[in-house]
Design a protein around this motif. Structure first.
Motif, PDB file in Angstrom:
ATOM      1  N   GLN A  26       0.995   9.293   6.360  1.00  0.00           N
ATOM      2  CA  GLN A  26       1.121   8.236   5.360  1.00  0.00           C
ATOM      3  C   GLN A  26       0.524   8.642   4.019  1.00  0.00           C
ATOM      4  N   ASP A  27      -0.551   9.435   4.023  1.00  0.00           N
ATOM      5  CA  ASP A  27      -1.122   9.933   2.757  1.00  0.00           C
ATOM      6  C   ASP A  27      -0.057  10.682   1.958  1.00  0.00           C
ATOM      7  N   ASP A  28       0.686  11.532   2.658  1.00  0.00           N
ATOM      8  CA  ASP A  28       1.707  12.334   1.981  1.00  0.00           C
ATOM      9  C   ASP A  28       2.889  11.476   1.536  1.00  0.00           C
ATOM     10  N   LEU A  29       3.259  10.486   2.347  1.00  0.00           N
ATOM     11  CA  LEU A  29       4.336   9.576   1.952  1.00  0.00           C
ATOM     12  C   LEU A  29       3.955   8.816   0.676  1.00  0.00           C
ATOM     13  N   ALA A  30       2.728   8.317   0.636  1.00  0.00           N
ATOM     14  CA  ALA A  30       2.267   7.588  -0.545  1.00  0.00           C
ATOM     15  C   ALA A  30       2.266   8.494  -1.771  1.00  0.00           C
ATOM     16  N   THR A  31       1.807   9.724  -1.598  1.00  0.00           N
ATOM     17  CA  THR A  31       1.816  10.679  -2.709  1.00  0.00           C
ATOM     18  C   THR A  31       3.234  10.940  -3.180  1.00  0.00           C
ATOM     19  N   PHE A  32       4.148  11.131  -2.247  1.00  0.00           N
ATOM     20  CA  PHE A  32       5.552  11.398  -2.576  1.00  0.00           C
ATOM     21  C   PHE A  32       6.140  10.255  -3.401  1.00  0.00           C
ATOM     22  N   LEU A  33       5.805   9.014  -3.037  1.00  0.00           N
ATOM     23  CA  LEU A  33       6.336   7.837  -3.740  1.00  0.00           C
ATOM     24  C   LEU A  33       5.507   7.451  -4.961  1.00  0.00           C
ATOM     25  N   ASP A  34       4.376   8.125  -5.156  1.00  0.00           N
ATOM     26  CA  ASP A  34       3.472   7.851  -6.266  1.00  0.00           C
ATOM     27  C   ASP A  34       2.929   6.422  -6.200  1.00  0.00           C
ATOM     28  N   ILE A  35       2.527   6.020  -4.974  1.00  0.00           N
ATOM     29  CA  ILE A  35       1.875   4.729  -4.758  1.00  0.00           C
ATOM     30  C   ILE A  35       0.667   4.959  -3.863  1.00  0.00           C
ATOM     31  N   ASP A  36      -0.199   3.967  -3.729  1.00  0.00           N
ATOM     32  CA  ASP A  36      -1.348   4.135  -2.827  1.00  0.00           C
ATOM     33  C   ASP A  36      -0.957   3.738  -1.393  1.00  0.00           C
ATOM     34  N   LYS A  37      -1.806   4.138  -0.430  1.00  0.00           N
ATOM     35  CA  LYS A  37      -1.494   3.901   0.987  1.00  0.00           C
ATOM     36  C   LYS A  37      -1.384   2.412   1.315  1.00  0.00           C
ATOM     37  N   LYS A  38      -2.202   1.602   0.688  1.00  0.00           N
ATOM     38  CA  LYS A  38      -2.158   0.160   0.948  1.00  0.00           C
ATOM     39  C   LYS A  38      -0.792  -0.403   0.561  1.00  0.00           C
ATOM     40  N   LYS A  39      -0.290   0.007  -0.587  1.00  0.00           N
ATOM     41  CA  LYS A  39       1.020  -0.455  -1.049  1.00  0.00           C
ATOM     42  C   LYS A  39       2.121   0.085  -0.136  1.00  0.00           C
ATOM     43  N   LEU A  40       1.971   1.324   0.309  1.00  0.00           N
ATOM     44  CA  LEU A  40       2.941   1.914   1.232  1.00  0.00           C
ATOM     45  C   LEU A  40       3.037   1.066   2.500  1.00  0.00           C
ATOM     46  N   ARG A  41       1.892   0.765   3.097  1.00  0.00           N
ATOM     47  CA  ARG A  41       1.885  -0.016   4.340  1.00  0.00           C
ATOM     48  C   ARG A  41       2.381  -1.444   4.119  1.00  0.00           C
ATOM     49  N   LYS A  42       2.069  -2.022   2.980  1.00  0.00           N
ATOM     50  CA  LYS A  42       2.491  -3.393   2.688  1.00  0.00           C
ATOM     51  C   LYS A  42       4.007  -3.489   2.512  1.00  0.00           C
ATOM     52  N   HIS A  43       4.584  -2.568   1.774  1.00  0.00           N
ATOM     53  CA  HIS A  43       5.994  -2.672   1.409  1.00  0.00           C
ATOM     54  C   HIS A  43       6.947  -1.921   2.332  1.00  0.00           C
ATOM     55  N   PHE A  44       6.405  -1.012   3.151  1.00  0.00           N
ATOM     56  CA  PHE A  44       7.265  -0.172   4.000  1.00  0.00           C
ATOM     57  C   PHE A  44       6.874  -0.255   5.470  1.00  0.00           C
ATOM     58  N   ARG A  45       6.228  -1.350   5.895  1.00  0.00           N
ATOM     59  CA  ARG A  45       5.744  -1.464   7.276  1.00  0.00           C
ATOM     60  C   ARG A  45       6.863  -1.237   8.292  1.00  0.00           C
ATOM     61  N   GLN A  46       7.991  -1.881   8.094  1.00  0.00           N
ATOM     62  CA  GLN A  46       9.105  -1.763   9.036  1.00  0.00           C
ATOM     63  C   GLN A  46       9.639  -0.325   9.080  1.00  0.00           C
ATOM     64  N   GLU A  47       9.752   0.312   7.939  1.00  0.00           N
ATOM     65  CA  GLU A  47      10.264   1.695   7.899  1.00  0.00           C
ATOM     66  C   GLU A  47       9.286   2.663   8.556  1.00  0.00           C
ATOM     67  N   LEU A  48       7.998   2.449   8.349  1.00  0.00           N
ATOM     68  CA  LEU A  48       6.992   3.307   8.987  1.00  0.00           C
ATOM     69  C   LEU A  48       7.057   3.183  10.504  1.00  0.00           C
ATOM     70  N   ASP A  49       7.170   1.951  10.990  1.00  0.00           N
ATOM     71  CA  ASP A  49       7.217   1.718  12.439  1.00  0.00           C
ATOM     72  C   ASP A  49       8.528   2.215  13.047  1.00  0.00           C
ATOM     73  N   ARG A  50       9.633   1.854  12.447  1.00  0.00           N
ATOM     74  CA  ARG A  50      10.936   2.211  13.012  1.00  0.00           C
ATOM     75  C   ARG A  50      11.241   3.700  12.919  1.00  0.00           C
ATOM     76  N   GLY A  51      10.791   4.348  11.862  1.00  0.00           N
ATOM     77  CA  GLY A  51      11.065   5.779  11.719  1.00  0.00           C
ATOM     78  C   GLY A  51      10.540   6.581  12.902  1.00  0.00           C
ATOM     79  N   SER A  52       9.321   6.267  13.330  1.00  0.00           N
ATOM     80  CA  SER A  52       8.724   6.978  14.471  1.00  0.00           C
ATOM     81  C   SER A  52       9.491   6.694  15.759  1.00  0.00           C
ATOM     82  N   VAL A  53       9.853   5.427  15.960  1.00  0.00           N
ATOM     83  CA  VAL A  53      10.568   5.042  17.179  1.00  0.00           C
ATOM     84  C   VAL A  53      11.958   5.686  17.206  1.00  0.00           C
TER      85      VAL A  53
END
Length: 144
Positions: A26-53
């Motif tokens: 997630q650190d790298d994903l946030a860096t790639f999108l130029d946002i912080d980890k909190k914002k990544l988890r808030k706005h992309f929760r479903q994508e983070l969960d579903r991508g792994s599954v």
């Protein structure tokens, strides 16, 4: 800019889902999108969960296909160990013969009927004391 609401694009959502599925932290994903980890988890929760599954499902499907189509003995053995309870028996005395120089292993398993509902049940109850007719025996003689 402060006070501006972050709204992810569909392309960003697809990217996060794909990268999450590949195991990108997630650190790298946030860096790639130029946002912080909190914002990544808030706005992309479903994508983070579903991508792994989704990724785990694709790998499981591929492994299952290799195991069941006869393409990979290793895949079949792995599947049976992970999903059907196969195990290797090691008693510390060497291999299956008990000779410390024998490094072979004994594999314990059940032959199961995949059409039966519920947990696997043996189709064949093995009687290891009786020879199997028509098969060569270890002493080289055939038995009826």
């Amino acid at each position: 800019m402060q006070g501006v609401t972050y709204v992810p694009t569909d392309e960003q959502r697809r990217t996060v889902r794909a990268m999450s599925g590949l195991g990108i932290p997630q650190d790298d994903l946030a860096t790639f999108l130029d946002i912080d980890k909190k914002k990544l988890r808030k706005h992309f929760r479903q994508e983070l969960d579903r991508g792994s599954v989704e990724a785990a499902t694709k790998v499981a499907q591929s492994l299952f296909r290799m195991a069941t189509d006869g393409g990979s003995v290793a895949a079949a053995i792995f599947w049976m160990k992970a999903r059907a309870g196969w195990r290797e028996k090691h008693d510390g005395s060497g291999g299956a013969s008990g000779d410390p120089a024998d490094k072979s292993i004994e594999v314990l398993f059940h032959i199961v009927d995949p059409k039966e509902p519920g947990p696997p049940r043996p189709i064949i109850e093995p009687d290891f004391d009786q020879p199997i007719s028509g098969l060569p025996q270890l002493d080289g003689r055939e038995r009826d």
